[in-house]
Design a protein around this motif. Sequence first.
Motif, PDB file in Angstrom:
ATOM      1  N   GLY A 285      -6.781   8.120  -0.602  1.00  0.00           N
ATOM      2  CA  GLY A 285      -6.907   8.673   0.740  1.00  0.00           C
ATOM      3  C   GLY A 285      -6.962  10.186   0.820  1.00  0.00           C
ATOM      4  O   GLY A 285      -6.626  10.760   1.864  1.00  0.00           O
ATOM      5  N   LEU A 286      -7.388  10.859  -0.249  1.00  0.00           N
ATOM      6  CA  LEU A 286      -7.491  12.324  -0.203  1.00  0.00           C
ATOM      7  C   LEU A 286      -8.832  12.746   0.389  1.00  0.00           C
ATOM      8  O   LEU A 286      -9.836  12.052   0.228  1.00  0.00           O
ATOM      9  CB  LEU A 286      -7.355  12.920  -1.614  1.00  0.00           C
ATOM     10  CG  LEU A 286      -6.099  12.605  -2.412  1.00  0.00           C
ATOM     11  CD1 LEU A 286      -6.124  13.349  -3.745  1.00  0.00           C
ATOM     12  CD2 LEU A 286      -4.847  12.990  -1.654  1.00  0.00           C
TER      13      LEU A 286
ATOM     14  N   PRO B  62      -3.542   1.783  -4.143  1.00  0.00           N
ATOM     15  CA  PRO B  62      -3.241   1.309  -2.785  1.00  0.00           C
ATOM     16  C   PRO B  62      -4.457   0.683  -2.093  1.00  0.00           C
ATOM     17  O   PRO B  62      -5.055   1.268  -1.182  1.00  0.00           O
ATOM     18  CB  PRO B  62      -2.774   2.584  -2.061  1.00  0.00           C
ATOM     19  CG  PRO B  62      -3.371   3.694  -2.825  1.00  0.00           C
ATOM     20  CD  PRO B  62      -3.563   3.242  -4.227  1.00  0.00           C
ATOM     21  N   ILE B  63      -4.860  -0.455  -2.578  1.00  0.00           N
ATOM     22  CA  ILE B  63      -5.995  -1.192  -2.001  1.00  0.00           C
ATOM     23  C   ILE B  63      -5.704  -2.680  -2.186  1.00  0.00           C
ATOM     24  O   ILE B  63      -5.154  -3.084  -3.214  1.00  0.00           O
ATOM     25  CB  ILE B  63      -7.335  -0.755  -2.676  1.00  0.00           C
ATOM     26  CG1 ILE B  63      -8.516  -1.514  -2.082  1.00  0.00           C
ATOM     27  CG2 ILE B  63      -7.312  -0.896  -4.175  1.00  0.00           C
ATOM     28  CD1 ILE B  63      -9.880  -0.954  -2.484  1.00  0.00           C
ATOM     29  N   SER B  64      -6.056  -3.473  -1.177  1.00  0.00           N
ATOM     30  CA  SER B  64      -5.734  -4.906  -1.263  1.00  0.00           C
ATOM     31  C   SER B  64      -6.790  -5.650  -2.075  1.00  0.00           C
ATOM     32  O   SER B  64      -7.909  -5.159  -2.269  1.00  0.00           O
ATOM     33  CB  SER B  64      -5.648  -5.505   0.133  1.00  0.00           C
ATOM     34  OG  SER B  64      -6.942  -5.536   0.703  1.00  0.00           O
ATOM     35  N   LEU B  65      -6.431  -6.849  -2.521  1.00  0.00           N
ATOM     36  CA  LEU B  65      -7.377  -7.651  -3.307  1.00  0.00           C
ATOM     37  C   LEU B  65      -8.612  -7.986  -2.459  1.00  0.00           C
ATOM     38  O   LEU B  65      -9.740  -7.971  -2.959  1.00  0.00           O
ATOM     39  CB  LEU B  65      -6.697  -8.937  -3.805  1.00  0.00           C
ATOM     40  CG  LEU B  65      -7.568  -9.841  -4.668  1.00  0.00           C
ATOM     41  CD1 LEU B  65      -8.034  -9.153  -5.930  1.00  0.00           C
ATOM     42  CD2 LEU B  65      -6.830 -11.122  -5.034  1.00  0.00           C
ATOM     43  N   ASN B  66      -8.385  -8.262  -1.173  1.00  0.00           N
ATOM     44  CA  ASN B  66      -9.533  -8.571  -0.299  1.00  0.00           C
ATOM     45  C   ASN B  66     -10.512  -7.402  -0.244  1.00  0.00           C
ATOM     46  O   ASN B  66     -11.733  -7.596  -0.252  1.00  0.00           O
ATOM     47  CB  ASN B  66      -9.055  -8.900   1.117  1.00  0.00           C
ATOM     48  CG  ASN B  66      -8.532 -10.314   1.202  1.00  0.00           C
ATOM     49  OD1 ASN B  66      -8.805 -11.137   0.325  1.00  0.00           O
ATOM     50  ND2 ASN B  66      -7.762 -10.601   2.227  1.00  0.00           N
ATOM     51  N   GLN B  67      -9.982  -6.179  -0.191  1.00  0.00           N
ATOM     52  CA  GLN B  67     -10.865  -5.005  -0.159  1.00  0.00           C
ATOM     53  C   GLN B  67     -11.644  -4.885  -1.475  1.00  0.00           C
ATOM     54  O   GLN B  67     -12.817  -4.533  -1.470  1.00  0.00           O
ATOM     55  CB  GLN B  67     -10.049  -3.726   0.070  1.00  0.00           C
ATOM     56  CG  GLN B  67      -9.601  -3.555   1.520  1.00  0.00           C
ATOM     57  CD  GLN B  67      -8.618  -2.419   1.642  1.00  0.00           C
ATOM     58  OE1 GLN B  67      -7.470  -2.532   1.211  1.00  0.00           O
ATOM     59  NE2 GLN B  67      -9.034  -1.327   2.219  1.00  0.00           N
TER      60      GLN B  67
ATOM     61  N   ILE C  49       0.838  -1.202   0.000  1.00  0.00           N
ATOM     62  CA  ILE C  49       0.000   0.000   0.000  1.00  0.00           C
ATOM     63  C   ILE C  49       0.877   1.259   0.000  1.00  0.00           C
ATOM     64  O   ILE C  49       0.680   2.167  -0.806  1.00  0.00           O
ATOM     65  CB  ILE C  49      -0.972   0.004   1.216  1.00  0.00           C
ATOM     66  CG1 ILE C  49      -1.816  -1.285   1.230  1.00  0.00           C
ATOM     67  CG2 ILE C  49      -1.841   1.256   1.258  1.00  0.00           C
ATOM     68  CD1 ILE C  49      -2.838  -1.450   0.151  1.00  0.00           C
ATOM     69  N   ASN C  50       1.890   1.287   0.887  1.00  0.00           N
ATOM     70  CA  ASN C  50       2.788   2.446   0.975  1.00  0.00           C
ATOM     71  C   ASN C  50       3.542   2.683  -0.326  1.00  0.00           C
ATOM     72  O   ASN C  50       3.777   3.825  -0.718  1.00  0.00           O
ATOM     73  CB  ASN C  50       3.830   2.230   2.079  1.00  0.00           C
ATOM     74  CG  ASN C  50       3.277   2.607   3.430  1.00  0.00           C
ATOM     75  OD1 ASN C  50       2.169   3.125   3.515  1.00  0.00           O
ATOM     76  ND2 ASN C  50       4.026   2.322   4.470  1.00  0.00           N
ATOM     77  N   CYS C  51       3.933   1.593  -0.971  1.00  0.00           N
ATOM     78  CA  CYS C  51       4.694   1.722  -2.219  1.00  0.00           C
ATOM     79  C   CYS C  51       3.783   2.169  -3.360  1.00  0.00           C
ATOM     80  O   CYS C  51       4.151   3.047  -4.145  1.00  0.00           O
ATOM     81  CB  CYS C  51       5.366   0.398  -2.576  1.00  0.00           C
ATOM     82  SG  CYS C  51       6.742   0.006  -1.497  1.00  0.00           S
ATOM     83  N   LYS C  52       2.599   1.569  -3.439  1.00  0.00           N
ATOM     84  CA  LYS C  52       1.702   1.874  -4.564  1.00  0.00           C
ATOM     85  C   LYS C  52       1.265   3.342  -4.542  1.00  0.00           C
ATOM     86  O   LYS C  52       1.006   3.931  -5.587  1.00  0.00           O
ATOM     87  CB  LYS C  52       0.474   0.961  -4.513  1.00  0.00           C
ATOM     88  CG  LYS C  52       0.755  -0.455  -5.001  1.00  0.00           C
ATOM     89  CD  LYS C  52      -0.491  -1.291  -4.886  1.00  0.00           C
ATOM     90  CE  LYS C  52      -0.308  -2.669  -5.489  1.00  0.00           C
ATOM     91  NZ  LYS C  52      -1.538  -3.477  -5.374  1.00  0.00           N
TER      92      LYS C  52
END
Lengths: 318, 250
Positions: A109-110, B89-94, A76-79
């Motif tokens: 996240g804005l 920035p989001i996981s596959l589960n989400q 997440i942090n990298c993406k």
Amino acid sequence: MNESIAISASNLTKKFDDFTAVNDVSFKIFEGEIVGILGPNGAGKTTTLRLLTGVYKLEEGEKIEIFNENLKDNQINCKIKFGIVPEISNAYSDFTVLENLEFSGKMYGLSKEEIKNRSKILLERFELLDKLNAKTKTLSKGLKQRANLCLALLHEPPILILDEPTSGLDPISVKIMRKQILEFRKAGKTILITTHDIKEAQTICDRILIMNKGKIIADANPDTLRRDFKSISTIIFKTEKELDSKLMNYPTLIKRSDGTFAISSENVLKDLSELYNSFTLKNQIQISDVKIQETSLEEVFIDLIKNDSTKKKGVKND
Amino acid sequence: MIKDKLFKIWVMAKKNINLYIKKGPVIIFGLMFPFFMTLSWVLGRDISQNQIFVGIIAMTTFFTSTAISPIVFPIETREKSLERIISAPISLNQILLGIVLASALYSLLISSIITLIFIIIFQGLFSSLLYIFLFWLGIILMSILGSLLGLLVSAIPTDKTSDVMLIMNLIKFPLLFISGMFTPLDVLPFPVVVLSCLSPLTFLIDIFRYCVDGHSFFPYQIDLLVLVLWIIVFFIANGYFHRKTMPKRF
């Protein structure tokens, strides 16, 4: 450009059944650098980008670090550090430009306020304000690509990944896109760009990675590539009269379709002097309209790909 | 952190509802199919009011819950927007939960509206509020379960909705016919009852019958437990299969 590493990729490999799209690729990209990945179709450029952006999962032994953060451990942090502009628009076609921006902003996240303010600035900058409420499927390719740029820049990422950003665009959109890329450089962004357009790479990139058959076969700045990988220039000239068979056998001499002659040269001054000796002094043949043609990056590219393919065939045959 | 994760699931769900609620397959398989199936079942037959009610709501919940979830991935694969989501920035589960939530909410809304209409028209369907609650709990569980089933079928890495809907129908109709919806379980021979236990719909209809008739084939607690177990199984299966097939979409 400073010396801190924005992207570090080690031993990237991606196989699709029996086909190896990316084969043990490693490279580093420094902060503020514009790096171009050049290569023919199927060279592994887009697959490399997909490994970098976490679309494909990394296997054991492969490693990607984004500003020293491991992609495997901190997806997440990298993406969040990437802004991605794909070759073909991947915005939601049934959403308007504004709806796409709102959705993207929330994903990154804005806050509502940030989305509103930044969208306005970006839409103004890319001359899309009048298309705010137009569904993206109704936009032309050029406008779609500008909308994609807005989406990629909304969360102000430090790294921009552009996959064939000018492919199929009209000249005006190409100009806007190139101007923007150079402005991103001024803003200190790190840019990774894949392209087929060698002239584009030569103009905007600090460094070029040439890929072929899943491997990086050259990694240098455009000038070094030209100088080191193919330092041969071409001397083009005319003669006053026809050449006899002896002179026609002059090393590397080629008669061109326009009646001029060409000689490949690694040392232009030395070869010009020898040419004068052989033609004018020994054989009384005047040479005129002498032109020196610098090797273009395109020739380097073609040469590298050709040599690499020949080498691979040779290895296979062995 | 959790709040942020839940918010992203909600954003995904909202996007899925906005984009896919009006799509052809959702309208055809989610609304028109159960409507015409019900008509062909009810018209000209001597079926009790309670049985019609149970059948209609079970069919509506089952069909609507399996309408949105199977089409999201094929459409987004075709339109390339899936790549945008996967690299966000989001996981596959989400992402999966966002689809399940959208599909389940759609089913819950349609099923609840039809239930409400029936309650108003045929007064006295439920003898107590507890039955209404249990009935609604059944709808909720089936909405989630159906969404997960649809999502599971969409693990096939195709970009054609027709491929997924074909397989979905191949699964849905046998599950419907063995569920005891058309014939109550207590009049079916034992081997058929065993076969009908393979369909989660059987347990939903059993809960519904308990709520409107006051008696059921299995204790309602067993029905609820089986539905929850199916949800867990489908949830795990979805995670496993989508993780495996996702890279094949690009």
